[in-house]
Enzyme design. Structure first.
Site, mmCIF file in Angstrom:
data_model
loop_
_atom_site.group_PDB
_atom_site.id
_atom_site.type_symbol
_atom_site.label_atom_id
_atom_site.label_comp_id
_atom_site.label_asym_id
_atom_site.label_seq_id
_atom_site.Cartn_x
_atom_site.Cartn_y
_atom_site.Cartn_z
ATOM 1 N N HIS A 47 0.823 -1.210 0.000
ATOM 2 C CA HIS A 47 0.000 0.000 0.000
ATOM 3 C C HIS A 47 0.861 1.265 0.000
ATOM 4 O O HIS A 47 0.465 2.291 0.548
ATOM 5 C CB HIS A 47 -0.952 0.011 1.197
ATOM 6 C CG HIS A 47 -2.046 -1.006 1.100
ATOM 7 N ND1 HIS A 47 -3.190 -0.808 0.359
ATOM 8 C CD2 HIS A 47 -2.154 -2.250 1.644
ATOM 9 C CE1 HIS A 47 -3.967 -1.875 0.461
ATOM 10 N NE2 HIS A 47 -3.354 -2.769 1.222
ATOM 11 N N THR A 48 2.007 1.186 -0.630
ATOM 12 C CA THR A 48 2.844 2.371 -0.801
ATOM 13 C C THR A 48 2.842 2.880 -2.240
ATOM 14 O O THR A 48 3.084 4.063 -2.478
ATOM 15 C CB THR A 48 4.306 2.093 -0.382
ATOM 16 O OG1 THR A 48 4.786 0.948 -1.107
ATOM 17 C CG2 THR A 48 4.418 1.828 1.110
ATOM 18 N N SER A 143 -1.569 -10.886 -7.934
ATOM 19 C CA SER A 143 -1.692 -10.032 -9.128
ATOM 20 C C SER A 143 -2.099 -10.793 -10.377
ATOM 21 O O SER A 143 -1.566 -10.580 -11.464
ATOM 22 C CB SER A 143 -0.395 -9.261 -9.384
ATOM 23 O OG SER A 143 -0.174 -8.332 -8.361
ATOM 24 N N ASP A 188 2.080 -3.686 -9.506
ATOM 25 C CA ASP A 188 1.797 -5.006 -10.063
ATOM 26 C C ASP A 188 2.179 -5.092 -11.534
ATOM 27 O O ASP A 188 2.798 -6.066 -11.981
ATOM 28 C CB ASP A 188 0.319 -5.337 -9.898
ATOM 29 C CG ASP A 188 -0.116 -5.383 -8.444
ATOM 30 O OD1 ASP A 188 0.766 -5.398 -7.562
ATOM 31 O OD2 ASP A 188 -1.328 -5.380 -8.193
#
Length: 462
Positions: A47-48, A143, A188
């Site tokens: 979540h960066t 992903s 991703d």
């Protein structure tokens, strides 16, 4: 036979089998292309990316293959090798209307729409008959969606005789996935396209750039599926997008407090400072705003000195991809920023210790990442926590959720000699207590850093 660069013999065999289906539709003389794109496991940096801050993933040796040939219909004719995913057919138009939320073919539409937008000056497009064979487990945090959009975009570009540099392709496909309504970052797609065998990737954003980090030869990555579905195109999307809003709001407040112009994401803050550390920035944010703010954005707009309507449009968007917030839940500003900023410090440190082969230190960083994701980002679950504990109990040096969380998979780092013990501990302590619905050997494995995506002309290969 010499294998095409980045392809395994098993993948080429899969592509050749799919080509037989395409020839029946397109004719024996049709030029057939095959694109392969791997999934990814993120070692650290969760979540960066949508805050424009670095990540450290590996492309994995599990891939999605799209085999395609041009057709004269001006449409995309789409089938999947797995019959549970229904066939689809849609026109190449601007804009391409999406199917219902959660439909697998929306990722194909996203890829096609991304190519149309990138080459918007092109007048006429060739339609395509496509067959998809995905071997990246869906909704498992590995992903599978990026593998599908990347392979689709590359096959469609090949049919239409278009090329882009890998970095440009990664940027294009990353943005195109907003089509499905998830405000994801670019990790991703970059990992899938730019992956390198036996290497992790230290990926930075704005602009996108990548440095390969060699995996120590004695390191093993055990990946295990929690069997808790984490579908970012479905129910998880609201939680994911909520955190995008929370991080964007934290960035704006922090930027105003530091008198920085044009701040939209936390990466803007970091890049504006010559020196920074997470503790100081979190302290500055805490002094500038309550830890929680109302979901109606009224309090936030007062802090920022902007209109509530303008802030709403900027953060939530408009139209079919507008983010809808639960008005009964406050926005967690401080906790989300604390995770993102401390995680960024861990990623930077992790790239150095991994390259130096210091696996114990890497494991410690991974453990701290998971704790932060559980406590501050609140995207772990009891099942993910349980499987992480089993991996550590079996000898993993570090273990953490990988992907967006809310279900999906974990990644455990261990010495190669300990991999079987880690797997046995997960089997005994976690899988033995579940009604799996699948053979246990399909749910966990030692995965390896593999090559990035590529497209080939099957006529010149097979």
């Amino acid at each position: 036979m010499n294998l095409p660069d980045g392809w395994e013999s098993e993948e080429l065999a899969r592509a050749s089998k799919l080509a037989g289906q395409i020839r029946k539709r397109a004719g024996g003389n049709a030029r057939i292309f095959a694109a392969r794109a791997p999934g990814r496991v993120n070692l650290i940096g969760e979540h960066t990316d949508y805050s424009g801050l670095p990540v450290l993933p590996v492309a994995i040796d599990r891939s999605t293959i799209v085999v395609a040939a041009a057709n004269a219909t001006g449409e995309i004719e789409l089938t999947n090798a797995e019959p549970v995913w229904p066939s689809r057919r849609f026109a190449i138009e601007r804009p391409i209307p999406p199917y219902e939320t959660g439909d697998w073919a929306n990722y194909v539409k996203a890829a096609i729409q991304g190519v149309l937008d990138r080459f918007d000056a092109r007048g006429k497009w060739r339609g395509a008959s496509m067959v998809v064979d995905g071997r990246v487990p869906p909704a498992a945090g590995l992903s599978s969606s990026a593998a599908l959009t990347v392979s689709t975009a590359m096959a469609f570009m090949a049919i239409n005789e278009l090329e882009l540099e890998p970095l440009e392709t990664a940027t294009m496909v990353a943005h195109s996935e907003w089509y499905v309504g998830t405000r994801a970052g670019g990790m991703d797609q970059a990992a899938s396209i730019l992956g390198r065998r036996d290497h992790a990737l230290f990926i930075e954003f704005d602009p996108l750039r990548v440095r390969a980090v060699r995996m120590p030869p004695n390191a093993a990555l055990v990946v295990a599926d929690s069997r808790e579905v984490a579908d970012k195109s479905g129910m998880v999307r609201a939680e994911y997008n909520r955190r995008v809003v929370e991080c964007g709001l934290a960035a704006r407040i922090l930027g105003r407090s530091l008198k920085l112009d044009g701040v939209k994401i936390l990466g803007d803050v970091v890049r504006s400072l010559l020196e920074w550390n997470a503790a100081d920035l979190v302290g500055k944010l805490a002094a500038s705003s309550p830890a929680r703010l109302g979901a109606d954005l009224k309090e936030a707009s007062n802090i920022l000195g902007v209109s509530q309507l303008a802030l709403d449009a900027e953060l939530l968007g408009q139209g079919s991809t507008r983010i809808v917030l639960d008005s009964n839940r406050p926005l967690e500003i401080l906790k989300r920023a604390r995770h993102v900023l401390s995680e960024t410090e861990r990623v930077i440190r992790a790239a150095d210790v991994l390259e130096a082969g210091r696996l114990d230190e890497m494991g410690t960083l991974m453990n701290a990442s998971h704790q932060s994701l559980a406590d501050d980002f609140e995207c772990s679950t009891p099942r993910l926590d349980a499987i992480v504990k089993c991996a550590r109990r079996g000898g993993a040096l570090g273990a953490r959720l990988t992907g967006a969380g809310f279900g999906g998979s974990i990644v455990a780092l261990c010495d190669a000699a300990s991999a079987n013990a880690v797997i046995e501990s997960i089997d005994r302590g976690y899988y033995a207590k579940l009604d799996l619905g699948a053979p246990v050997q399909d749910l966990r494995a030692v995965l390896h850093a593999g090559a990035g995506a590529s497209v080939i002309d099957l006529a010149s290969t097979v």
